[in-house]
Motif scaffolding. Sequence first.
Motif, PDB file in Angstrom:
ATOM      1  N   LEU A 164       0.804  -1.213   0.000  1.00  0.00           N
ATOM      2  CA  LEU A 164       0.000   0.000   0.000  1.00  0.00           C
ATOM      3  C   LEU A 164       0.841   1.270   0.000  1.00  0.00           C
ATOM      4  N   GLY A 165       2.151   1.122   0.197  1.00  0.00           N
ATOM      5  CA  GLY A 165       3.036   2.276   0.173  1.00  0.00           C
ATOM      6  C   GLY A 165       2.856   3.190   1.370  1.00  0.00           C
ATOM      7  N   MET A 166       2.419   2.642   2.475  1.00  0.00           N
ATOM      8  CA  MET A 166       2.201   3.461   3.662  1.00  0.00           C
ATOM      9  C   MET A 166       3.348   3.281   4.635  1.00  0.00           C
ATOM     10  N   ALA A 167       3.736   4.371   5.211  1.00  0.00           N
ATOM     11  CA  ALA A 167       4.708   4.328   6.293  1.00  0.00           C
ATOM     12  C   ALA A 167       4.003   4.834   7.536  1.00  0.00           C
ATOM     13  N   PRO A 168       4.415   4.397   8.693  1.00  0.00           N
ATOM     14  CA  PRO A 168       3.786   4.914   9.902  1.00  0.00           C
ATOM     15  C   PRO A 168       3.982   6.420   9.998  1.00  0.00           C
ATOM     16  N   GLN A 169       2.925   7.119  10.393  1.00  0.00           N
ATOM     17  CA  GLN A 169       3.008   8.573  10.512  1.00  0.00           C
ATOM     18  C   GLN A 169       3.782   8.934  11.769  1.00  0.00           C
ATOM     19  N   ALA A 170       4.755   9.808  11.610  1.00  0.00           N
ATOM     20  CA  ALA A 170       5.570  10.241  12.746  1.00  0.00           C
ATOM     21  C   ALA A 170       4.767  11.213  13.597  1.00  0.00           C
ATOM     22  N   GLN A 171       4.876  11.079  14.878  1.00  0.00           N
ATOM     23  CA  GLN A 171       4.251  11.989  15.807  1.00  0.00           C
ATOM     24  C   GLN A 171       5.268  13.048  16.204  1.00  0.00           C
ATOM     25  N   ALA A 172       4.817  14.262  16.291  1.00  0.00           N
ATOM     26  CA  ALA A 172       5.693  15.325  16.760  1.00  0.00           C
ATOM     27  C   ALA A 172       5.989  15.099  18.232  1.00  0.00           C
ATOM     28  N   ASP A 173       7.121  15.592  18.668  1.00  0.00           N
ATOM     29  CA  ASP A 173       7.494  15.491  20.076  1.00  0.00           C
ATOM     30  C   ASP A 173       6.801  16.633  20.816  1.00  0.00           C
ATOM     31  N   ALA A 174       5.696  16.310  21.476  1.00  0.00           N
ATOM     32  CA  ALA A 174       4.945  17.303  22.234  1.00  0.00           C
ATOM     33  C   ALA A 174       5.257  17.140  23.712  1.00  0.00           C
ATOM     34  N   GLY A 175       5.472  18.253  24.393  1.00  0.00           N
ATOM     35  CA  GLY A 175       5.789  18.191  25.814  1.00  0.00           C
ATOM     36  C   GLY A 175       5.387  19.472  26.515  1.00  0.00           C
ATOM     37  N   ALA A 232      -4.280  18.248  14.951  1.00  0.00           N
ATOM     38  CA  ALA A 232      -5.358  17.398  15.462  1.00  0.00           C
ATOM     39  C   ALA A 232      -4.769  16.278  16.315  1.00  0.00           C
ATOM     40  N   GLY A 233      -5.419  15.992  17.408  1.00  0.00           N
ATOM     41  CA  GLY A 233      -4.983  14.915  18.278  1.00  0.00           C
ATOM     42  C   GLY A 233      -4.031  15.334  19.378  1.00  0.00           C
ATOM     43  N   TYR A 234      -3.532  16.554  19.328  1.00  0.00           N
ATOM     44  CA  TYR A 234      -2.655  17.054  20.385  1.00  0.00           C
ATOM     45  C   TYR A 234      -3.473  17.878  21.369  1.00  0.00           C
ATOM     46  N   HIS A 235      -3.092  17.818  22.650  1.00  0.00           N
ATOM     47  CA  HIS A 235      -3.824  18.505  23.710  1.00  0.00           C
ATOM     48  C   HIS A 235      -2.906  19.444  24.486  1.00  0.00           C
ATOM     49  N   PHE A 236      -3.506  20.476  25.090  1.00  0.00           N
ATOM     50  CA  PHE A 236      -2.766  21.326  26.004  1.00  0.00           C
ATOM     51  C   PHE A 236      -2.432  20.500  27.239  1.00  0.00           C
ATOM     52  N   LEU A 237      -1.196  20.593  27.708  1.00  0.00           N
ATOM     53  CA  LEU A 237      -0.695  19.652  28.710  1.00  0.00           C
ATOM     54  C   LEU A 237      -0.483  20.209  30.109  1.00  0.00           C
ATOM     55  N   THR A 238      -0.181  21.486  30.240  1.00  0.00           N
ATOM     56  CA  THR A 238       0.180  21.999  31.567  1.00  0.00           C
ATOM     57  C   THR A 238      -1.068  22.466  32.322  1.00  0.00           C
ATOM     58  N   PHE A 261      -3.203  28.321  25.475  1.00  0.00           N
ATOM     59  CA  PHE A 261      -4.656  28.320  25.349  1.00  0.00           C
ATOM     60  C   PHE A 261      -5.219  29.733  25.431  1.00  0.00           C
ATOM     61  N   ASN A 262      -4.634  30.576  26.270  1.00  0.00           N
ATOM     62  CA  ASN A 262      -5.128  31.945  26.447  1.00  0.00           C
ATOM     63  C   ASN A 262      -4.188  32.961  25.810  1.00  0.00           C
ATOM     64  N   SER A 263      -4.689  34.174  25.683  1.00  0.00           N
ATOM     65  CA  SER A 263      -3.868  35.294  25.231  1.00  0.00           C
ATOM     66  C   SER A 263      -2.809  35.603  26.279  1.00  0.00           C
ATOM     67  N   HIS A 264      -1.823  36.368  25.878  1.00  0.00           N
ATOM     68  CA  HIS A 264      -0.726  36.813  26.748  1.00  0.00           C
ATOM     69  C   HIS A 264       0.111  35.646  27.261  1.00  0.00           C
ATOM     70  N   GLN A 265       0.166  34.571  26.470  1.00  0.00           N
ATOM     71  CA  GLN A 265       0.963  33.378  26.803  1.00  0.00           C
ATOM     72  C   GLN A 265       0.636  32.893  28.212  1.00  0.00           C
ATOM     73  N   THR A 266      -0.663  32.747  28.463  1.00  0.00           N
ATOM     74  CA  THR A 266      -1.140  32.247  29.747  1.00  0.00           C
ATOM     75  C   THR A 266      -2.063  31.061  29.521  1.00  0.00           C
ATOM     76  N   GLY A 267      -2.462  30.445  30.611  1.00  0.00           N
ATOM     77  CA  GLY A 267      -3.292  29.250  30.541  1.00  0.00           C
ATOM     78  C   GLY A 267      -2.418  28.045  30.244  1.00  0.00           C
ATOM     79  N   SER A 268      -3.048  26.953  29.937  1.00  0.00           N
ATOM     80  CA  SER A 268      -2.310  25.724  29.627  1.00  0.00           C
ATOM     81  C   SER A 268      -1.507  25.906  28.350  1.00  0.00           C
ATOM     82  N   ARG A 269      -0.409  25.153  28.256  1.00  0.00           N
ATOM     83  CA  ARG A 269       0.412  25.228  27.044  1.00  0.00           C
ATOM     84  C   ARG A 269       0.832  23.827  26.628  1.00  0.00           C
ATOM     85  N   VAL A 270       1.278  23.746  25.380  1.00  0.00           N
ATOM     86  CA  VAL A 270       1.917  22.546  24.850  1.00  0.00           C
ATOM     87  C   VAL A 270       3.078  23.014  24.001  1.00  0.00           C
TER      88      VAL A 270
END
Length: 145
Positions: free
Chosen positions: A22-33, A68-74, A48-57
């Motif tokens: 099928l010519g498919m390779a596994p999709q690489a995930q970005a390193d999110a932290g 898509a599929g990534y979430h705010f982590l802090t 998540f918020n203006s002024h670089q506040t709220g949760s971040r990733v």
Amino acid sequence: MRVFRKSISLALAIPAAVTVVLGMAPQAQADAGTGCPNWEYDCGEFYFNSHQTGSRVVFRGTNVPDLAGYHFLTAGAGKGQLVKNNAASFHNASVRDAAVFFNSGYTGPCDSFAKRTGTARLKNTYNDNASLRFGAAPSNCHRFS
């Protein structure tokens, strides 16, 4: 024992064959932290918020064609929310330019950032952000320097 070995070999060979055919390779995930190490070449922080506040990733070391599929982590407002179409501010901790795009695949309106700059509020991609590319500063982007 012989049947067991053949079964294992077959079980391992089938997914590999399907990938080749099928010519498919596994999709690489970005390193999110949650933070940018000072040694990282490319690192961008969505808030998540203006002024670089709220949760971040934080995305480290690679472009992200679809947020898509990534979430705010802090801790903070927005923790656990999806990043795609929910970021209000951004900081480019990279040593290169970075661009945040309205659409997946690095297309559409965008905001670009000089190295080590950020903004209190995204302009073209405020709560409408879908991809991130390092080393990019397209001319159609709003420029933060």
